[in-house]
Design a protein around this motif. Structure first.
Motif, PDB file in Angstrom:
ATOM      1  N   PHE A 429       0.845  -1.194   0.000  1.00  9.24           N
ATOM      2  CA  PHE A 429       0.000   0.000   0.000  1.00  9.24           C
ATOM      3  C   PHE A 429       0.881   1.245   0.000  1.00  9.24           C
ATOM      4  N   LEU A 430       0.758   2.021  -1.072  1.00  7.73           N
ATOM      5  CA  LEU A 430       1.531   3.246  -1.255  1.00  7.73           C
ATOM      6  C   LEU A 430       3.016   2.971  -1.034  1.00  7.73           C
ATOM      7  N   TRP A 431       3.674   3.771  -0.169  1.00 12.93           N
ATOM      8  CA  TRP A 431       5.117   3.634   0.029  1.00 12.93           C
ATOM      9  C   TRP A 431       5.481   2.701   1.181  1.00 12.93           C
ATOM     10  N   PHE A 432       4.482   2.132   1.850  1.00 13.85           N
ATOM     11  CA  PHE A 432       4.768   1.268   2.994  1.00 13.85           C
ATOM     12  C   PHE A 432       5.351  -0.073   2.526  1.00 13.85           C
ATOM     13  N   ALA A 433       6.107  -0.702   3.417  1.00 10.15           N
ATOM     14  CA  ALA A 433       6.798  -1.943   3.065  1.00 10.15           C
ATOM     15  C   ALA A 433       5.803  -3.058   2.743  1.00 10.15           C
ATOM     16  N   ARG A 434       6.188  -3.885   1.821  1.00 14.07           N
ATOM     17  CA  ARG A 434       5.355  -5.026   1.431  1.00 14.07           C
ATOM     18  C   ARG A 434       5.317  -6.051   2.550  1.00 14.07           C
ATOM     19  N   THR A 435       4.161  -6.661   2.748  1.00 12.43           N
ATOM     20  CA  THR A 435       4.010  -7.675   3.781  1.00 12.43           C
ATOM     21  C   THR A 435       2.913  -8.644   3.377  1.00 12.43           C
ATOM     22  N   THR A 436       2.781  -9.724   4.117  1.00 11.47           N
ATOM     23  CA  THR A 436       1.718 -10.700   3.882  1.00 11.47           C
ATOM     24  C   THR A 436       0.635 -10.499   4.928  1.00 11.47           C
ATOM     25  N   ALA A 437      -0.608 -10.345   4.452  1.00 12.60           N
ATOM     26  CA  ALA A 437      -1.707 -10.056   5.375  1.00 12.60           C
ATOM     27  C   ALA A 437      -3.027 -10.350   4.684  1.00 12.60           C
ATOM     28  N   GLY A 438      -4.112 -10.274   5.461  1.00 14.00           N
ATOM     29  CA  GLY A 438      -5.447 -10.357   4.889  1.00 14.00           C
ATOM     30  C   GLY A 438      -5.747  -9.072   4.146  1.00 14.00           C
ATOM     31  N   VAL A 439      -6.015  -9.154   2.866  1.00  9.59           N
ATOM     32  CA  VAL A 439      -6.150  -7.949   2.052  1.00  9.59           C
ATOM     33  C   VAL A 439      -7.429  -7.185   2.361  1.00  9.59           C
ATOM     34  N   ASN A 440      -8.402  -7.820   3.014  1.00 10.94           N
ATOM     35  CA  ASN A 440      -9.648  -7.147   3.370  1.00 10.94           C
ATOM     36  C   ASN A 440      -9.792  -6.969   4.885  1.00 10.94           C
ATOM     37  N   GLU A 441      -8.675  -6.953   5.586  1.00 12.80           N
ATOM     38  CA  GLU A 441      -8.696  -6.801   7.026  1.00 12.80           C
ATOM     39  C   GLU A 441      -9.063  -5.364   7.392  1.00 12.80           C
ATOM     40  N   MET A 442     -10.182  -5.175   8.100  1.00 12.82           N
ATOM     41  CA  MET A 442     -10.622  -3.848   8.508  1.00 12.82           C
ATOM     42  C   MET A 442      -9.868  -3.408   9.769  1.00 12.82           C
ATOM     43  N   MET A 443     -10.016  -2.136  10.140  1.00 15.80           N
ATOM     44  CA  MET A 443      -9.255  -1.588  11.271  1.00 15.80           C
ATOM     45  C   MET A 443      -9.518  -2.342  12.572  1.00 15.80           C
ATOM     46  N   VAL A 444     -10.787  -2.526  12.894  1.00 12.31           N
ATOM     47  CA  VAL A 444     -11.126  -3.182  14.158  1.00 12.31           C
ATOM     48  C   VAL A 444     -10.688  -4.642  14.129  1.00 12.31           C
ATOM     49  N   LEU A 445     -10.851  -5.292  12.998  1.00 15.03           N
ATOM     50  CA  LEU A 445     -10.424  -6.683  12.862  1.00 15.03           C
ATOM     51  C   LEU A 445      -8.909  -6.792  12.978  1.00 15.03           C
ATOM     52  N   PHE A 446      -8.180  -5.809  12.467  1.00 15.89           N
ATOM     53  CA  PHE A 446      -6.724  -5.796  12.604  1.00 15.89           C
ATOM     54  C   PHE A 446      -6.330  -5.831  14.081  1.00 15.89           C
ATOM     55  N   GLY A 447      -6.945  -4.945  14.887  1.00 15.36           N
ATOM     56  CA  GLY A 447      -6.640  -4.926  16.311  1.00 15.36           C
ATOM     57  C   GLY A 447      -6.997  -6.230  16.994  1.00 15.36           C
ATOM     58  N   TYR A 448      -8.125  -6.817  16.610  1.00 13.93           N
ATOM     59  CA  TYR A 448      -8.559  -8.093  17.193  1.00 13.93           C
ATOM     60  C   TYR A 448      -7.540  -9.198  16.879  1.00 13.93           C
ATOM     61  N   ASN A 449      -7.098  -9.258  15.636  1.00 11.01           N
ATOM     62  CA  ASN A 449      -6.155 -10.312  15.248  1.00 11.01           C
ATOM     63  C   ASN A 449      -4.813 -10.147  15.933  1.00 11.01           C
ATOM     64  N   ALA A 462      -2.599   0.024  20.602  1.00 15.48           N
ATOM     65  CA  ALA A 462      -2.179   1.177  19.798  1.00 15.48           C
ATOM     66  C   ALA A 462      -3.036   1.313  18.548  1.00 15.48           C
ATOM     67  N   ALA A 463      -3.339   0.183  17.907  1.00 19.55           N
ATOM     68  CA  ALA A 463      -4.202   0.222  16.722  1.00 19.55           C
ATOM     69  C   ALA A 463      -5.588   0.746  17.078  1.00 19.55           C
ATOM     70  N   TYR A 464      -6.119   0.328  18.219  1.00 22.34           N
ATOM     71  CA  TYR A 464      -7.449   0.799  18.615  1.00 22.34           C
ATOM     72  C   TYR A 464      -7.443   2.279  18.989  1.00 22.34           C
ATOM     73  N   LEU A 465      -6.319   2.789  19.486  1.00 30.17           N
ATOM     74  CA  LEU A 465      -6.235   4.230  19.732  1.00 30.17           C
ATOM     75  C   LEU A 465      -6.331   4.998  18.418  1.00 30.17           C
ATOM     76  N   VAL A 466      -5.690   4.477  17.381  1.00 35.08           N
ATOM     77  CA  VAL A 466      -5.801   5.108  16.067  1.00 35.08           C
ATOM     78  C   VAL A 466      -7.246   5.037  15.565  1.00 35.08           C
ATOM     79  N   VAL A 467      -7.896   3.897  15.788  1.00 39.39           N
ATOM     80  CA  VAL A 467      -9.302   3.762  15.389  1.00 39.39           C
ATOM     81  C   VAL A 467     -10.167   4.787  16.120  1.00 39.39           C
ATOM     82  N   VAL A 468      -9.938   4.938  17.425  1.00 34.00           N
ATOM     83  CA  VAL A 468     -10.706   5.919  18.207  1.00 34.00           C
ATOM     84  C   VAL A 468     -10.455   7.329  17.682  1.00 34.00           C
ATOM     85  N   ALA A 469      -9.207   7.632  17.317  1.00 33.71           N
ATOM     86  CA  ALA A 469      -8.894   8.951  16.768  1.00 33.71           C
ATOM     87  C   ALA A 469      -9.645   9.196  15.461  1.00 33.71           C
TER      88      ALA A 469
END
Length: 491
Positions: A429-449, A462-469
């Motif tokens: 995604f954009l300039w961020f480093a390539r990685t292996t992940a669920g391509v449809n992982e939503m923000m809240v699901l990311f924090g859960y996983n 930390a991810a949930y703080l970003v979600v709250v923001a």
């Protein structure tokens, strides 16, 4: 008098005694979880150090006990250390004698009986040394690799040196030249390695003798390292740096925003259309049909989403079979956008009853006189909808759209139950480093996983703080750009 008596029956202090503790408990149980979650976001919390205080206290007590014992029994430990060093010196002497015996004897002069006596003395001295090193009265096995070094030496002497002698010599009273040759080629190199290991162990014992304080620190280093490993550490902004170190979290934010942009119009459109359709008196049995359309709202989300997943599942779902018959390869497990489309369909199914209910309530509040007057004036059905119905119902529909957009920003159950945010592929995604992940992982699901699969609780918080923001920013935009502009008297 009656009023004074009433005040006496219900004094103010009783009210304060009831209200103040209740308010304090309410604030504590409301604010403490939030404050603790914010704190966890700035720590390295994981499955090892979260709630590890009982184990830490146990290790600290053990550390204090060992340190106190070693400091209080210095002379005893040093005496045992000298004895262990002496015993290992005897073992080394016996092995040197064994080596000389093998290298300088002939088949006729090889002393088999003396060999057995040498072995007995060597084993006795080695056992005594090992017993001292592994004893809980010296804790010498905690020092560096002393315990491991001695264990390897014991294993090599028992299984290698004496094992070769048992195999070659056995119960023979005399040996042949071939037997002696095998001892020289096989056993002598093992004796040399055993002597090196014993010398290493003796060197460590001499270090204990020369610097006892260093030994105490080394003996307790393992416990200190374990305490540090299971202790919670404040890491500052490191978790937030980790979130931006690859494409996984930025991609989850992008997919969440994209999901809001696609699912909200779909939910609102379907809900509004059904509301207007079944508010018409031309629809026979509309009340029953409206009640049936509210069923998705009444069903448990788990049941609804699981049913939809089975309905669309490859190789077994009816929808998959129907699309296959049309030549369409629809796969929610292996194709990114097929899964994303499935999320939107299921989200629409779950949310349209809410939009429909709000819209029907707004339609019922439209004055019938306005519609009848417009009909008398010759307005068509479309004109009545456009000029009367839609403007008068726009505010409730907008309010429902804002609420359902907030729900889409927190999408969790739908992607989790459909395919856990999959399929799993390489994400760039954009300039961020390539990685292996669920391509449809939503923000809240990311924090859960991160919390329940990776057990990285600090990163999840930390991810949930970003979600709250993001949700807070959404609330500000809604308040200043929509609510205040549409409220009578607003800016």
């Amino acid at each position: 008098m009656a009023r004074a008596k009433s005040r006496g029956l219900y004094p103010a202090r009783v009210a304060y005694m009831l209200i103040i503790p209740s308010l304090a408990m309410y604030l504590f149980f409301s604010l403490w979880p939030v404050a603790y979650s914010v704190y966890i976001a700035f720590t390295d919390a994981n499955n090892y150090n979260i709630a590890s205080e009982p184990r830490i206290r146990e290790l600290q007590a053990q550390l204090a006990s060992i340190t106190g014992y070693l400091q209080g029994n210095r002379e005893l430990v040093l005496e045992q250390t000298y004895r262990a060093d002496a015993y290992l010196g005897e073992v080394s002497g016996y092995l040197v004698e064994l080596k000389r015996m093998i290298e300088h004897s002939t088949p006729e002069t090889f002393p088999v009986v003396e060999l057995m006596q040498l072995r007995s003395r060597c084993d006795d001295a080695l056992t005594r040394a090992a017993r001292i090193v592994t004893s809980n009265t010296t804790f010498l096995y905690y020092y560096e690799n002393l315990g491991d070094a001695l264990s390897r030496a014991v294993a090599l002497i028992d299984g290698g040196v004496w094992g070769d002698i048992d195999r070659i010599v056995g119960f023979k009273l005399a040996i042949s030249a071939d037997d002696l040759s095998q001892l020289r080629s096989s056993t002598v190199p093992k004796i040399d390695r055993a002597l090196a290991m014993l010398e290493q162990a003796r060197s460590m014992l001499k270090q204990v003798e020369s610097d006892y304080d260093l030994f105490v620190r080394a003996a307790t280093r393992g416990l200190e390292e374990e305490i540090d490993r299971i202790s919670l550490h404040v890491v500052g902004l490191q978790n937030f740096k980790t979130l931006s170190s690859d494409s996984r979290f930025p991609n989850s934010i992008f997919k969440t925003l994209l999901f809001v942009l696609t699912s909200v119009p779909l939910k609102v459109t379907v809900g509004v259309m059904l509301a207007f359709l079944f508010s018409s008196e031309l629809i026979y049995g509309r009340k029953v049909m409206r009640a049936l359309l509210l069923i998705p709202w009444a069903l448990p989300v788990l049941l609804s989403v699981t049913t939809w997943r089975m309905f669309m599942a490859p190789q077994m779902g009816p929808l998959w079979a129907f699309l296959q018959s049309l030549g369409l390869d629809f796969n929610i497990y292996n194709k990114e956008w097929d899964a994303f489309l499935a999320y939107n369909i299921v989200e629409m199914w779950l949310a349209y009853p809410f939009i429909m209910t709000v819209t029907m309530a707004a339609i019922s509040s439209v004055p019938r006189e306005l519609l009848e007057s417009a009909t008398v004036d010759g307005a068509s059905a479309w004109q009545r909808f456009k000029e009367i119905m839609l403007p008068l119902t726009a505010r409730p529909i907008l309010f429902a759209s804002i609420l359902t957009a907030g729900a889409s920003l927190q999408a969790f159950m739908v992607p989790l139950l459909i395919n856990n945010g999959g399929p799993t592929k390489e994400v760039q995604f954009l300039w961020f480093a390539r990685t292996t992940a669920g391509v449809n992982e939503m923000m809240v699901l990311f924090g859960y996983n991160r919390a329940y699969l990776d057990q990285q609780y600090g990163l999840s918080a930390a991810a949930y703080l970003v979600v709250v923001a993001i949700l807070f920013l959404y609330a500000l935009v809604w308040y200043f750009l929509i609510y205040k502009r549409t409220t009578p008297g607003g800016a």
